[in-house]
Write a protein that holds these residues in place. Structure first.
Motif, short mmCIF file in Angstrom:
data_model
loop_
_atom_site.label_atom_id
_atom_site.label_comp_id
_atom_site.label_asym_id
_atom_site.label_seq_id
_atom_site.Cartn_x
_atom_site.Cartn_y
_atom_site.Cartn_z
N ALA A 154 0.83 -1.21 0.00
CA ALA A 154 0.00 0.00 0.00
C ALA A 154 0.86 1.26 0.00
N THR A 155 0.28 2.33 -0.53
CA THR A 155 0.92 3.64 -0.48
C THR A 155 0.36 4.48 0.67
N MET A 156 -0.95 4.32 0.91
CA MET A 156 -1.59 5.15 1.93
C MET A 156 -2.79 4.43 2.52
N VAL A 157 -3.01 4.63 3.81
CA VAL A 157 -4.21 4.14 4.49
C VAL A 157 -4.92 5.36 5.09
N ILE A 158 -6.22 5.46 4.81
CA ILE A 158 -7.04 6.57 5.28
C ILE A 158 -8.17 6.03 6.15
N SER A 159 -8.48 6.72 7.23
CA SER A 159 -9.65 6.38 8.05
C SER A 159 -10.70 7.47 7.88
N GLY A 160 -11.96 7.11 8.16
CA GLY A 160 -13.01 8.12 8.24
C GLY A 160 -13.84 8.36 7.00
N ILE A 161 -13.58 7.64 5.90
CA ILE A 161 -14.39 7.79 4.68
C ILE A 161 -15.08 6.46 4.42
N PRO A 162 -16.40 6.37 4.62
CA PRO A 162 -17.11 5.09 4.52
C PRO A 162 -17.20 4.57 3.09
N ASP A 163 -17.35 3.24 2.96
CA ASP A 163 -17.49 2.57 1.67
C ASP A 163 -16.39 3.01 0.71
N PHE A 164 -15.19 3.08 1.22
CA PHE A 164 -14.08 3.71 0.51
C PHE A 164 -13.77 3.04 -0.83
N THR A 165 -13.77 1.72 -0.85
CA THR A 165 -13.42 0.99 -2.07
C THR A 165 -14.35 1.33 -3.24
N HIS A 166 -15.55 1.79 -2.93
CA HIS A 166 -16.53 2.06 -3.99
C HIS A 166 -16.75 3.55 -4.25
N LEU A 167 -15.74 4.35 -3.95
CA LEU A 167 -15.82 5.77 -4.30
C LEU A 167 -16.01 5.91 -5.81
N PRO A 168 -16.78 6.91 -6.25
CA PRO A 168 -16.97 7.11 -7.69
C PRO A 168 -15.63 7.39 -8.37
N PRO A 169 -15.37 6.73 -9.50
CA PRO A 169 -14.18 7.09 -10.27
C PRO A 169 -14.16 8.59 -10.57
N SER A 170 -12.99 9.17 -10.56
CA SER A 170 -12.75 10.60 -10.78
C SER A 170 -13.03 11.45 -9.54
N SER A 171 -13.34 10.80 -8.40
CA SER A 171 -13.40 11.53 -7.14
C SER A 171 -12.01 12.06 -6.82
N ARG A 172 -11.96 13.14 -6.04
CA ARG A 172 -10.69 13.70 -5.61
C ARG A 172 -10.50 13.50 -4.11
N LEU A 173 -9.27 13.18 -3.73
CA LEU A 173 -8.85 13.12 -2.33
C LEU A 173 -7.85 14.23 -2.14
N GLN A 174 -8.26 15.28 -1.43
CA GLN A 174 -7.45 16.49 -1.33
C GLN A 174 -6.91 16.67 0.09
N ALA A 175 -5.59 16.75 0.20
CA ALA A 175 -4.93 16.90 1.50
C ALA A 175 -4.87 18.37 1.91
N GLU A 176 -4.59 18.59 3.19
CA GLU A 176 -4.45 19.96 3.72
C GLU A 176 -3.40 20.76 2.95
N SER A 177 -2.38 20.07 2.48
CA SER A 177 -1.29 20.73 1.76
C SER A 177 -1.70 21.18 0.36
N GLY A 178 -2.86 20.71 -0.09
CA GLY A 178 -3.29 20.98 -1.45
C GLY A 178 -3.03 19.83 -2.40
N ALA A 179 -2.15 18.90 -1.99
CA ALA A 179 -1.90 17.71 -2.81
C ALA A 179 -3.23 17.01 -3.08
N THR A 180 -3.46 16.68 -4.34
CA THR A 180 -4.75 16.12 -4.74
C THR A 180 -4.56 14.87 -5.58
#
Length: 199
Positions: free
Chosen positions: A101-127
């Motif tokens: 794995a590259t990253m593990v995130i907590s707190g986002i439900p049903d994570f594996t089935h996020l819609p394609p083209s969704s964005r995960l945006q960090a506090e730093s602005g990295a997206t």
């Protein structure tokens, strides 16, 4: 008009890792921060702007065709990782390094089935842009078996629908442990027609 909706779901970066030599082994080395470049995580063997196509896209390209690398990141949900451990019958938590794995995130439900083209945006602005569900394969079986004897072969079936997503870098920046990650989803309804030939 914005085409993406900022949701109320804000996750937390629980774990970060880098696979430095994929020919040597799948396992990821835990790190405290990752520099997300347009070419992927700095130092990551799965990075690069392009990659040779694999079995996942054999209906589109002959194996080994040079294609855009939308699999720069392998991202897991902590909650789903815990589910995999329980389904496998493990008493201990499953270490994400064993899955490459590259990253593990907590707190986002049903994570594996996020819609394609969704964005995960960090506090730093990295997206990061979500490509699609990362279907489980047999590659993690060996490192899991080495750490948890008798359990390696149980991973693939236990991880169905829980293996997380693959993603690529849309905006460069730093990703750090403990950082918040906000989910943005496409502002569109689901496609109404099932693909022909699929039941």
């Amino acid at each position: 008009m914005p085409a993406l909706i900022r949701t109320e779901y804000v996750g937390k970066v629980e774990w970060l890792g880098i696979v430095r030599d994929r020919k040597a082994h799948l396992q990821a080395e835990p790190v405290k921060e990752i520099k997300a470049l347009f070419s992927g995580p700095e130092g990551e063997a799965h990075g690069g702007l392009t990659r040779p196509s694999c079995s996942r896209v054999l209906t589109q390209y002959p194996r080994g065709t040079t294609i855009r690398n939308t699999r720069q990141f392998s991202i897991l949900s902590q909650e789903e990782l815990d589910q995999i451990s329980r389904k496998m019958g493990l008493d201990a938590a499953l270490n994400p390094s064993l899955l490459g794995a590259t990253m593990v995130i907590s707190g986002i439900p049903d994570f594996t089935h996020l819609p394609p083209s969704s964005r995960l945006q960090a506090e730093s602005g990295a997206t990061l842009v979500v490509d699609m569900e990362n279907r489980p394969c047999t590659l993690p079986a060996r490192p899991i078996e080495e750490r948890h004897s008798g359990f390696g072969a149980k991973f693939k079936s236990s991880a169905v629908g829980l293996r997380g997503v693959t993603a690529w870098v849309e905006r460069e920046g730093e990703l750090r442990l403990g950082q918040s990650i906000t989910l943005h989803i496409p502002d569109q309804r689901p496609w109404s027609l099932p693909p022909k030939g699929i039941t």
